[in-house]
Design an enzyme around this catalytic site. Sequence first.
Site, PDB file in Angstrom:
ATOM      1  N   ASP A 193      -1.714   6.450   6.470  1.00 20.18           N
ATOM      2  CA  ASP A 193      -2.905   5.686   5.991  1.00 20.18           C
ATOM      3  C   ASP A 193      -3.436   4.657   7.002  1.00 20.18           C
ATOM      4  OD1 ASP A 193      -4.578   3.879   4.418  1.00 20.18           O
ATOM      5  OD2 ASP A 193      -3.001   3.547   3.041  1.00 20.18           O
ATOM      6  N   TRP A 250       0.797  -1.190  -0.043  1.00 16.83           N
ATOM      7  CA  TRP A 250      -0.117   0.121  -0.224  1.00 16.83           C
ATOM      8  C   TRP A 250       0.815   1.149  -0.178  1.00 16.83           C
ATOM      9  CZ3 TRP A 250      -4.464  -0.592  -2.104  1.00 16.83           C
ATOM     10  CH2 TRP A 250      -5.239  -1.699  -1.891  1.00 16.83           C
ATOM     11  N   LYS A 277     -12.722  -1.559   6.260  1.00 12.32           N
ATOM     12  CA  LYS A 277     -11.839  -2.710   7.049  1.00 12.32           C
ATOM     13  C   LYS A 277     -12.341  -2.640   8.260  1.00 12.32           C
ATOM     14  CE  LYS A 277      -8.814  -2.672   3.472  1.00 12.32           C
ATOM     15  NZ  LYS A 277      -8.148  -2.140   2.788  1.00 12.32           N
TER      16      LYS A 277
HETATM   17  C1  LIG Z   1      -7.340  -1.395   1.543  1.00 13.95           C
HETATM   18  C2  LIG Z   1      -6.448  -0.556   1.755  1.00 13.95           C
HETATM   19  C3  LIG Z   1      -6.312   0.684   0.840  1.00 13.95           C
HETATM   20  C4  LIG Z   1      -7.096   0.538  -0.263  1.00 13.95           C
HETATM   21  O1  LIG Z   1      -8.302   1.369   0.356  1.00 13.95           O
HETATM   22  P1  LIG Z   1      -9.316   1.583  -1.062  1.00 13.95           P
HETATM   23  O2  LIG Z   1     -10.431   2.153  -0.059  1.00 13.95           O
HETATM   24  O3  LIG Z   1      -9.889   0.490  -1.693  1.00 13.95           O
HETATM   25  O4  LIG Z   1      -8.512   2.667  -1.904  1.00 13.95           O
HETATM   26  C5  LIG Z   1      -5.137   1.427   1.074  1.00 13.95           C
HETATM   27  N1  LIG Z   1      -4.245   1.425   2.182  1.00 13.95           N
HETATM   28  C6  LIG Z   1      -4.479   0.350   2.781  1.00 13.95           C
HETATM   29  C7  LIG Z   1      -3.473   0.407   4.098  1.00 13.95           C
HETATM   30  C8  LIG Z   1      -5.395  -0.607   2.952  1.00 13.95           C
HETATM   31  O5  LIG Z   1      -5.539  -1.452   3.703  1.00 13.95           O
END
Ligand SMILES: *Cc1c(COP(=O)(O)O)cnc(C)c1O
Length: 364
Positions: free
Chosen positions: A176, A102, A200
């Site tokens: 993030d 990511w 999540k």
């Molecule tokens: C799932 C995830 C993403 C992507 O998220 P989207 O909402 O699908 O764009 C980005 N960073 C992390 C750490 C993730 O777990």
Amino acid sequence: MSRVYNFSAGPATLPTEVLQQAQAEMLDWNGSGMSVMEMSHRGKDYMSIAAKAEADLRQLMTIPDNYKVLFLQGGASSQFAMVPINLLNGKKSADYLLTGQWSKKAVAEAKRYCDVNLIADTTDSKFTTVPDEVSLNFNADAAYVHYTPNETIVGVEFPYIPGTCDVPGDVPLVADMSSAILSRQIDVSKFGVIYAGAQKNIGPAGLTIVIVRDDLIGYADANMPVMFDYKTFADHDSMYNTPPAYSWYLAGLVFAWGLKQGGMAAIEAINKRKAEKLYQAIDDSAFYSNPVDINCRSWMNVPFILANADLDASFIEQAATNGLVTLKGHRSIGGMRASIYNAMPEAGVDALISFMQEFERTQA
Ligand SMILES: *Cc1c(COP(=O)(O)O)cnc(C)c1O
């Protein structure tokens, strides 16, 4: 009704009580005679739903008053662009910690807007480690520092907050937190921006939460789309245009559920226990293994590899027969991955551990 234990990495399992409440309110929210999905986002019913969700999240995370909470769309992936667009403010570079798939995507997107200083890169470890805190050399002229506290795919989580800085004027820290938000207590004041896709640990897909310190708002480049400017949403309580209204409502139910669990201290204790017992079961066995350094194993995403990969398919099949589903590992690393977000009950982790032990016994 039969519900499985769903270990999906995202969209992920939601608390059963939350789904039941949504079901009970589906056709008639609070005497309004309509579903939340059918409401005007400008009406007073929906405004009360939206405001309560924000208030509950603020209470859960102890978000200071000088932070805005934005309810956006576009996923965490849009933030990979929105962060540089909003924070560069004339500067030419930003510091990034590359610790997994990511953060790699975040880096690639940032390179479209600025020079990226990779102040950490754990590619050589196959992303099974985090950098030593003392090894990080921050650049004073960087617009911000970006990192991914929990890398969802390999299951690697920072045990520390890098280069903390909470004074406006310092280089702000951007996180993030898609797969880590609400998993443990954090000090929001250490961050300039926290963002997370909802699917999540927050609620359904379609909603992205951005928590941003207010002195960082208002510096997006004038030629950027208004929809990519934090100020657009900060000035309109996230209702510049139609927000992801139903996802916002469901997120609100999840926040209220979190408070009912006893808040972040209680949730943190449960998560710690769940993760520790699963890693213990993996480490106690020669049949299963986890490749991540012990000091930085994720509480939320727990990959494990079977010593004999030929057994993967029958593990997955038999687990499903036992009501344990979506355990197949990410395609990039194989094996299994159990995502054990807040809504995964401890009984689900216990059931997984029992199944793993039974599977090992019957294969030996
Ligand atoms: C799932 C995830 C993403 C992507 O998220 P989207 O909402 O699908 O764009 C980005 N960073 C992390 C750490 C993730 O777990």
